[in-house]
Design a protein around this motif. Structure first.
Motif, short mmCIF file in Angstrom:
data_model
loop_
_atom_site.label_atom_id
_atom_site.label_comp_id
_atom_site.label_asym_id
_atom_site.label_seq_id
_atom_site.Cartn_x
_atom_site.Cartn_y
_atom_site.Cartn_z
N GLU A 114 0.82 -1.20 0.00
CA GLU A 114 0.00 0.00 0.00
C GLU A 114 0.87 1.26 0.00
O GLU A 114 0.61 2.21 -0.74
CB GLU A 114 -0.92 -0.02 1.22
CG GLU A 114 -1.99 1.06 1.14
CD GLU A 114 -2.85 1.10 2.40
OE1 GLU A 114 -2.55 0.33 3.35
OE2 GLU A 114 -3.79 1.90 2.42
N GLU A 115 1.91 1.26 0.85
CA GLU A 115 2.80 2.42 0.90
C GLU A 115 3.55 2.62 -0.42
O GLU A 115 3.76 3.74 -0.87
CB GLU A 115 3.80 2.26 2.06
CG GLU A 115 3.16 2.37 3.43
CD GLU A 115 4.06 1.90 4.56
OE1 GLU A 115 3.82 2.33 5.69
OE2 GLU A 115 4.98 1.10 4.32
N ILE A 116 3.94 1.49 -1.02
CA ILE A 116 4.63 1.59 -2.31
C ILE A 116 3.71 2.17 -3.37
O ILE A 116 4.08 3.05 -4.14
CB ILE A 116 5.16 0.20 -2.71
CG1 ILE A 116 6.28 -0.23 -1.74
CG2 ILE A 116 5.69 0.22 -4.15
CD1 ILE A 116 6.72 -1.67 -1.90
N LYS A 117 2.45 1.72 -3.36
CA LYS A 117 1.48 2.24 -4.32
C LYS A 117 1.22 3.73 -4.14
O LYS A 117 0.93 4.44 -5.10
CB LYS A 117 0.14 1.50 -4.16
CG LYS A 117 0.09 0.14 -4.81
CD LYS A 117 -1.30 -0.43 -4.60
CE LYS A 117 -1.48 -1.76 -5.29
NZ LYS A 117 -2.72 -2.43 -4.84
N ASN A 124 6.50 3.61 -11.27
CA ASN A 124 6.95 2.87 -12.45
C ASN A 124 7.41 1.44 -12.16
O ASN A 124 7.73 0.70 -13.07
CB ASN A 124 8.08 3.61 -13.14
CG ASN A 124 7.59 4.91 -13.77
OD1 ASN A 124 6.48 4.98 -14.28
ND2 ASN A 124 8.42 5.94 -13.72
N ILE A 125 7.47 1.09 -10.88
CA ILE A 125 7.90 -0.27 -10.56
C ILE A 125 6.86 -1.27 -11.07
O ILE A 125 5.66 -1.07 -10.90
CB ILE A 125 8.06 -0.44 -9.03
CG1 ILE A 125 9.07 0.56 -8.49
CG2 ILE A 125 8.53 -1.85 -8.71
CD1 ILE A 125 9.32 0.40 -7.01
N ARG A 126 7.33 -2.34 -11.66
CA ARG A 126 6.38 -3.29 -12.25
C ARG A 126 5.53 -3.99 -11.20
O ARG A 126 4.49 -4.54 -11.52
CB ARG A 126 7.13 -4.30 -13.11
CG ARG A 126 7.69 -3.61 -14.35
CD ARG A 126 8.32 -4.56 -15.31
NE ARG A 126 7.36 -5.53 -15.83
CZ ARG A 126 7.69 -6.48 -16.69
NH1 ARG A 126 8.93 -6.59 -17.11
NH2 ARG A 126 6.79 -7.34 -17.13
N GLY A 131 -1.98 -5.90 -12.84
CA GLY A 131 -1.96 -7.33 -13.11
C GLY A 131 -0.59 -7.95 -13.22
O GLY A 131 -0.44 -9.01 -13.81
N ASN A 132 0.43 -7.28 -12.66
CA ASN A 132 1.76 -7.84 -12.88
C ASN A 132 2.07 -8.97 -11.91
O ASN A 132 1.99 -8.83 -10.71
CB ASN A 132 2.83 -6.77 -12.79
CG ASN A 132 4.02 -7.19 -13.63
OD1 ASN A 132 4.68 -8.16 -13.31
ND2 ASN A 132 4.26 -6.49 -14.70
N ARG A 133 2.48 -10.09 -12.50
CA ARG A 133 2.73 -11.29 -11.71
C ARG A 133 4.18 -11.69 -11.74
O ARG A 133 4.55 -12.74 -11.21
CB ARG A 133 1.86 -12.42 -12.25
CG ARG A 133 0.39 -12.16 -12.03
CD ARG A 133 -0.50 -12.99 -12.90
NE ARG A 133 0.02 -14.33 -13.08
CZ ARG A 133 -0.58 -15.27 -13.79
NH1 ARG A 133 -1.71 -15.01 -14.37
NH2 ARG A 133 -0.06 -16.45 -13.91
N LEU A 139 14.69 -3.03 -10.43
CA LEU A 139 14.49 -1.71 -9.84
C LEU A 139 15.65 -0.81 -10.24
O LEU A 139 16.75 -1.29 -10.47
CB LEU A 139 14.49 -1.80 -8.30
CG LEU A 139 13.48 -2.70 -7.61
CD1 LEU A 139 13.74 -2.71 -6.11
CD2 LEU A 139 12.06 -2.23 -7.89
N THR A 140 15.41 0.49 -10.26
CA THR A 140 16.52 1.43 -10.36
C THR A 140 17.11 1.62 -8.96
O THR A 140 16.47 1.31 -7.95
CB THR A 140 16.06 2.79 -10.89
OG1 THR A 140 15.18 3.38 -9.93
CG2 THR A 140 15.33 2.65 -12.24
N LYS A 141 18.33 2.18 -8.93
CA LYS A 141 18.94 2.47 -7.63
C LYS A 141 18.07 3.43 -6.84
O LYS A 141 17.92 3.30 -5.63
CB LYS A 141 20.35 3.06 -7.83
CG LYS A 141 21.05 3.35 -6.52
CD LYS A 141 22.49 3.78 -6.74
CE LYS A 141 23.29 3.77 -5.45
NZ LYS A 141 22.63 4.37 -4.30
N GLU A 142 17.48 4.40 -7.55
CA GLU A 142 16.64 5.40 -6.89
C GLU A 142 15.43 4.73 -6.24
O GLU A 142 15.04 5.07 -5.11
CB GLU A 142 16.18 6.46 -7.89
CG GLU A 142 17.27 7.41 -8.36
CD GLU A 142 18.30 6.74 -9.28
OE1 GLU A 142 17.94 5.74 -9.97
OE2 GLU A 142 19.47 7.18 -9.30
N GLU A 143 14.81 3.79 -6.95
CA GLU A 143 13.64 3.11 -6.41
C GLU A 143 14.02 2.25 -5.20
O GLU A 143 13.32 2.23 -4.17
CB GLU A 143 12.99 2.24 -7.49
CG GLU A 143 12.31 3.07 -8.57
CD GLU A 143 12.06 2.30 -9.86
OE1 GLU A 143 11.31 2.80 -10.70
OE2 GLU A 143 12.62 1.20 -10.03
#
Length: 151
Positions: A114-117, A124-126, A131-133, A139-143
């Motif tokens: 939830e916090e990530i969303k 942009n994280i998949r 529907g990403n499974r 990830l990028t370093k920043e993410e």
DNA sequence: GCCAACGTTGGC
DNA sequence: GCCAACGTTGGC
């Protein structure tokens, strides 16, 4: 050049606590071609990995681990008694790959899905795309750093 | 436990 | 190569 990843695991099957106990583990059972390609070609020794708990009460990132062995054939694909057995895989040209990771740390506070969303920097994280499974997510370093900052 | 989204399988 | 059927993932 170091890469950054998020690996999903169901804690009922293997959790960050199991990894803390074991120290290192092999990441078996990936049976998806896109994730396989990452494990075989892109995940390198020294890469940092976020340990994500999926399919559980509070899905989210619970810890950090590090790649200690690069892609090699996942031996469970050749074992008829293993749940990940794949009779179509040829030992001379294995279909599925695994890596080894070692425990780095548990997060003081998990970073929930939830916090990530809710964090626009992470949109942009998949993981959070529809529907990403995929179970091995780049990830990028920043993410990566942003998620750690949230813990 | 439900079910939407997705990947894979297999008949044609 | 198309696509319906099926199995799996994973949030809720």
């Amino acid at each position: 050049m170091k890469n950054y990843w998020l690996f999903k695991s169901e804690p009922d099957v293997y959790s960050i606590d199991d990894l803390e106990r074991d120290g290192t583990t092999f990441w078996d059972g990936v049976r998806n071609y896109e994730a396989r390609n990452y494990l075989r070609d892109k995940v390198k020794k020294g890469d940092k990995v976020l340990f994500y708990h999926s399919n559980c009460e509070v899905p989210g990132v619970y810890g950090v681990c590090e790649v200690v062995k690069e892609g090699y054939p996942d031996f469970t694909q050749f074992d008829p008694k293993n749940k990940y057995y794949d009779p179509k895989s040829n030992p001379n040209n294995p279909t599925w790959f695994m890596v080894d990771v070692k425990f780095v740390k548990k997060l003081k506070k998990p970073v929930t899905l939830e916090e990530i969303k809710n964090n626009p920097k992470l949109k942009n994280i998949r993981l959070v795309q529809k529907g990403n499974r995929l179970s091995i997510i780049p990830l990028t370093k920043e993410e990566f750093d942003e998620i750690l900052k949230m813990s």
